[in-house]
Design a protein around this motif. Structure first.
Motif, PDB file in Angstrom:
ATOM      1  N   SER A  67       2.844   3.586  -1.589  1.00  0.00           N
ATOM      2  CA  SER A  67       2.583   4.729  -2.460  1.00  0.00           C
ATOM      3  C   SER A  67       2.816   4.365  -3.920  1.00  0.00           C
ATOM      4  CB  SER A  67       3.489   5.898  -2.061  1.00  0.00           C
ATOM      5  OG  SER A  67       3.337   6.978  -2.956  1.00  0.00           O
ATOM      6  N   ASN A  68       3.875   3.595  -4.186  1.00  0.00           N
ATOM      7  CA  ASN A  68       4.161   3.145  -5.556  1.00  0.00           C
ATOM      8  C   ASN A  68       3.024   2.310  -6.128  1.00  0.00           C
ATOM      9  OD1 ASN A  68       6.562   4.423  -5.809  1.00  0.00           O
ATOM     10  ND2 ASN A  68       7.842   2.586  -5.740  1.00  0.00           N
ATOM     11  N   PHE A  69       2.518   1.386  -5.309  1.00  0.00           N
ATOM     12  CA  PHE A  69       1.421   0.539  -5.758  1.00  0.00           C
ATOM     13  C   PHE A  69       0.165   1.353  -6.029  1.00  0.00           C
ATOM     14  CE2 PHE A  69       3.785  -3.196  -4.162  1.00  0.00           C
ATOM     15  CZ  PHE A  69       3.527  -4.084  -5.190  1.00  0.00           C
ATOM     16  N   SER A  70      -0.097   2.326  -5.165  1.00  0.00           N
ATOM     17  CA  SER A  70      -1.274   3.170  -5.356  1.00  0.00           C
ATOM     18  C   SER A  70      -1.196   3.925  -6.682  1.00  0.00           C
ATOM     19  CB  SER A  70      -1.387   4.158  -4.191  1.00  0.00           C
ATOM     20  OG  SER A  70      -2.496   5.008  -4.362  1.00  0.00           O
ATOM     21  N   LYS A  71      -0.008   4.468  -6.983  1.00  0.00           N
ATOM     22  CA  LYS A  71       0.174   5.177  -8.256  1.00  0.00           C
ATOM     23  C   LYS A  71      -0.016   4.239  -9.444  1.00  0.00           C
ATOM     24  CE  LYS A  71       3.408   8.570  -6.348  1.00  0.00           C
ATOM     25  NZ  LYS A  71       4.836   8.976  -6.267  1.00  0.00           N
ATOM     26  N   ALA A  72       0.510   3.016  -9.333  1.00  0.00           N
ATOM     27  CA  ALA A  72       0.395   2.049 -10.429  1.00  0.00           C
ATOM     28  C   ALA A  72      -1.057   1.642 -10.646  1.00  0.00           C
ATOM     29  CB  ALA A  72       1.256   0.827 -10.128  1.00  0.00           C
ATOM     30  N   ARG A  73      -1.796   1.441  -9.552  1.00  0.00           N
ATOM     31  CA  ARG A  73      -3.215   1.080  -9.699  1.00  0.00           C
ATOM     32  C   ARG A  73      -3.979   2.195 -10.403  1.00  0.00           C
ATOM     33  NH1 ARG A  73      -2.260  -1.511  -4.644  1.00  0.00           N
ATOM     34  NH2 ARG A  73      -2.655   0.399  -3.478  1.00  0.00           N
ATOM     35  N   ASN A  74      -3.750   3.420  -9.990  1.00  0.00           N
ATOM     36  CA  ASN A  74      -4.468   4.546 -10.594  1.00  0.00           C
ATOM     37  C   ASN A  74      -4.095   4.744 -12.060  1.00  0.00           C
ATOM     38  OD1 ASN A  74      -5.929   5.220  -8.280  1.00  0.00           O
ATOM     39  ND2 ASN A  74      -4.252   6.443  -7.457  1.00  0.00           N
ATOM     40  N   LYS A  75      -2.871   4.383 -12.416  1.00  0.00           N
ATOM     41  CA  LYS A  75      -2.406   4.581 -13.787  1.00  0.00           C
ATOM     42  C   LYS A  75      -2.818   3.453 -14.729  1.00  0.00           C
ATOM     43  CE  LYS A  75       1.748   5.672 -16.478  1.00  0.00           C
ATOM     44  NZ  LYS A  75       3.211   5.972 -16.410  1.00  0.00           N
ATOM     45  N   TYR A  76      -2.764   2.213 -14.234  1.00  0.00           N
ATOM     46  CA  TYR A  76      -2.915   1.063 -15.129  1.00  0.00           C
ATOM     47  C   TYR A  76      -4.202   0.267 -14.944  1.00  0.00           C
ATOM     48  CZ  TYR A  76       1.997   1.913 -16.174  1.00  0.00           C
ATOM     49  OH  TYR A  76       3.178   2.495 -16.553  1.00  0.00           O
ATOM     50  N   MET A  77      -4.955   0.557 -13.895  1.00  0.00           N
ATOM     51  CA  MET A  77      -6.208  -0.169 -13.670  1.00  0.00           C
ATOM     52  C   MET A  77      -7.392   0.760 -13.891  1.00  0.00           C
ATOM     53  SD  MET A  77      -5.430  -2.467 -10.283  1.00  0.00           S
ATOM     54  CE  MET A  77      -4.214  -3.791 -10.317  1.00  0.00           C
ATOM     55  N   ASN A  78      -8.364   0.290 -14.647  1.00  0.00           N
ATOM     56  CA  ASN A  78      -9.589   1.059 -14.852  1.00  0.00           C
ATOM     57  C   ASN A  78     -10.534   0.737 -13.694  1.00  0.00           C
ATOM     58  OD1 ASN A  78     -11.420   2.776 -16.084  1.00  0.00           O
ATOM     59  ND2 ASN A  78     -12.314   1.146 -17.324  1.00  0.00           N
ATOM     60  N   LEU A  79     -10.400   1.491 -12.617  1.00  0.00           N
ATOM     61  CA  LEU A  79     -11.120   1.188 -11.379  1.00  0.00           C
ATOM     62  C   LEU A  79     -12.520   1.800 -11.377  1.00  0.00           C
ATOM     63  CD1 LEU A  79      -8.204   1.973  -8.910  1.00  0.00           C
ATOM     64  CD2 LEU A  79      -9.046  -0.310  -9.490  1.00  0.00           C
ATOM     65  N   THR A  80     -13.457   1.086 -10.778  1.00  0.00           N
ATOM     66  CA  THR A  80     -14.781   1.648 -10.513  1.00  0.00           C
ATOM     67  C   THR A  80     -14.640   2.632  -9.354  1.00  0.00           C
ATOM     68  OG1 THR A  80     -15.377   0.006  -8.834  1.00  0.00           O
ATOM     69  CG2 THR A  80     -15.878  -0.538 -11.152  1.00  0.00           C
ATOM     70  N   LYS A  81     -15.734   3.272  -8.989  1.00  0.00           N
ATOM     71  CA  LYS A  81     -15.708   4.054  -7.748  1.00  0.00           C
ATOM     72  C   LYS A  81     -15.466   3.093  -6.593  1.00  0.00           C
ATOM     73  CE  LYS A  81     -20.677   3.967  -6.724  1.00  0.00           C
ATOM     74  NZ  LYS A  81     -21.885   4.789  -6.487  1.00  0.00           N
ATOM     75  N   ARG A  82     -14.908   3.587  -5.521  1.00  0.00           N
ATOM     76  CA  ARG A  82     -14.556   2.734  -4.385  1.00  0.00           C
ATOM     77  C   ARG A  82     -15.805   2.219  -3.676  1.00  0.00           C
ATOM     78  NH1 ARG A  82      -9.237   3.652  -1.000  1.00  0.00           N
ATOM     79  NH2 ARG A  82      -8.554   2.891  -3.031  1.00  0.00           N
ATOM     80  N   CYS A  83     -15.784   0.926  -3.352  1.00  0.00           N
ATOM     81  CA  CYS A  83     -16.914   0.281  -2.673  1.00  0.00           C
ATOM     82  C   CYS A  83     -16.423  -0.360  -1.375  1.00  0.00           C
ATOM     83  CB  CYS A  83     -17.527  -0.803  -3.561  1.00  0.00           C
ATOM     84  SG  CYS A  83     -18.120  -0.233  -5.169  1.00  0.00           S
ATOM     85  N   TYR A  84     -17.204  -0.196  -0.317  1.00  0.00           N
ATOM     86  CA  TYR A  84     -16.870  -0.807   0.966  1.00  0.00           C
ATOM     87  C   TYR A  84     -17.902  -1.848   1.388  1.00  0.00           C
ATOM     88  CZ  TYR A  84     -13.453   2.954   1.421  1.00  0.00           C
ATOM     89  OH  TYR A  84     -12.396   3.809   1.211  1.00  0.00           O
ATOM     90  N   ARG A  85     -19.042  -1.881   0.708  1.00  0.00           N
ATOM     91  CA  ARG A  85     -20.100  -2.835   1.045  1.00  0.00           C
ATOM     92  C   ARG A  85     -20.563  -3.541  -0.224  1.00  0.00           C
ATOM     93  NH1 ARG A  85     -21.114   1.573   4.346  1.00  0.00           N
ATOM     94  NH2 ARG A  85     -22.376   2.584   2.748  1.00  0.00           N
ATOM     95  N   THR A  86     -21.090  -4.745  -0.042  1.00  0.00           N
ATOM     96  CA  THR A  86     -21.585  -5.531  -1.177  1.00  0.00           C
ATOM     97  C   THR A  86     -22.680  -4.786  -1.922  1.00  0.00           C
ATOM     98  OG1 THR A  86     -21.050  -7.605  -0.051  1.00  0.00           O
ATOM     99  CG2 THR A  86     -22.643  -7.722  -1.838  1.00  0.00           C
TER     100      THR A  86
END
Length: 345
Positions: A67-86
């Motif tokens: 849960s801590n890592f998930s919060k840190a990713r959402n706060k500090y990483m500019n993520l694209t929309k989630r992708c599951y396929r190439t």
């Protein structure tokens, strides 16, 4: 980037930050591409209870980490929309895609290997590798998709000897050697409450015998030192410090008297924070990549054989960080220049 590992988080974050600095007018993202098999195995591992080294209290703290890592990713990483396929990654229509770092090119790794890491299925013409590693892979028997993939990259770099050899042979050119992304960016720290006395810090010394570890605990007591784990558990540690944010984990390295580690990023953050450290390496992949790292910076003598007396002797032999800084500054500048050139049209 999505696994619950401090080194994985920090290298992705650091690469994001240096690219933002190099290209301040561009949009910089971390592609939120999820390998479900890899993700599930990694996350599930945090919920196992190891009775030999964990108490119920320390286990309860450990299982908060995902849960801590998930919060840190959402706060500090500019993520694209989630992708599951190439195809979903390709549909993002990015102008540049950087693949890296660490063992993203370990094509024999059963859990996390994916052909997308070699560019298969991506139409982006500006594929760049930054500091990939093949780990301890046998490079004499290389799959066709690895060969064709590495050939199609616009720019290729490597983080260690074996990866440099593989990529250079495939591309028939000298491949640029770069430092791990964590060397390239200023990483914030967050204090860990209650950690005030000088201390020895452990970070994953797999295979270190209990009797040898006991000798180190005895040495710590005799020298008025506490003993902690950087995001790991042991019943003998002074305090439970498993439930850390990534930036608290960095703080633990920055403020340690001594560090004992068996991992690549344990060695890196000891070096970056000018700590006296010892490495005990048993995992074959780590032996290869950490050994290459230490050799690169003239610190081969920090490896030990797992004997407590050997470890303590190494720790009490101070590192001349003037030599390290000279090498590191040069290598950092070369690595940034590689990125600047690779990111130019």
């Amino acid at each position: 980037h999505y696994i619950n590992n401090f080194g994985a988080f920090l290298q992705a974050y650091s690469l994001q930050e240096i690219v933002k600095k190099i290209k301040p007018n561009d949009e910089v993202y971390i592609i939120d591409d999820i390998n479900l098999k890899h993700f599930t195995i990694n996350t599930g591992g945090w919920f196992r209870f190891y009775s030999d080294k964990e108490t119920l209290a320390s286990w309860r703290e450990k299982i908060k980490l995902p849960s801590n890592f998930s919060k840190a990713r959402n706060k500090y990483m500019n993520l694209t929309k989630r992708c599951y396929r190439t195809s979903e990654v390709d549909n993002l229509k990015l102008d540049f895609i950087i693949i890296g770092s660490d063992e993203v090119w370990n094509f024999n790794e059963s859990k996390g290997n994916a052909k997308i890491k070699f560019g298969e299925g991506l139409s982006c013409e500006n594929l760049i590798s930054y500091a990939p590693s093949v780990g301890n892979t046998d490079i004499t028997n290389v799959p066709d998709y690895v060969v064709s993939g590495i050939k199609k990259f616009k720019s290729v770099s490597a983080r260690d000897d074996l990866t440099e050899t593989l990529a250079s042979n495939i591309r028939n050119e000298k491949v640029t050697r770069v430092v791990d992304p964590t060397f390239l960016s200023e990483i914030p720290t967050e204090k860990v409450d209650g950690v005030d006395k000088p201390y020895i810090l452990f970070y994953y010394c797999d295979g270190l015998k209990t009797e040898e570890k006991e000798k180190i605990f005895k040495y710590a007591k005799e020298n008025n030192l506490d003993v902690y784990g950087a995001g790991e558990n042991d019943k003998k540690y002074t305090k439970i410090t498993v439930n850390l944010t990534p930036f608290q984990w960095v703080w633990m390295f920055k403020n340690a008297k001594y560090v004992i580690t068996g991992t690549f990023h344990g060695a890196v953050f000891s070096m970056l924070n000018h700590r006296d450290f010892a490495c005990y390496l048993t995992n074959p992949s780590r032996v290869k990549k950490v050994g290459s790292l230490l050799k690169e910076f003239g610190l081969d003598n920090r490896q030990t054989n797992g004997n407590a007396n050997s470890i303590l002797k190494v720790l009490e032999n101070p590192i001349d960080y003037k030599v390290f800084d000279e090498i590191a500054n040069r290598r950092i500048n070369e690595s940034i220049e590689y990125l600047k050139k690779a990111l130019s049209l």
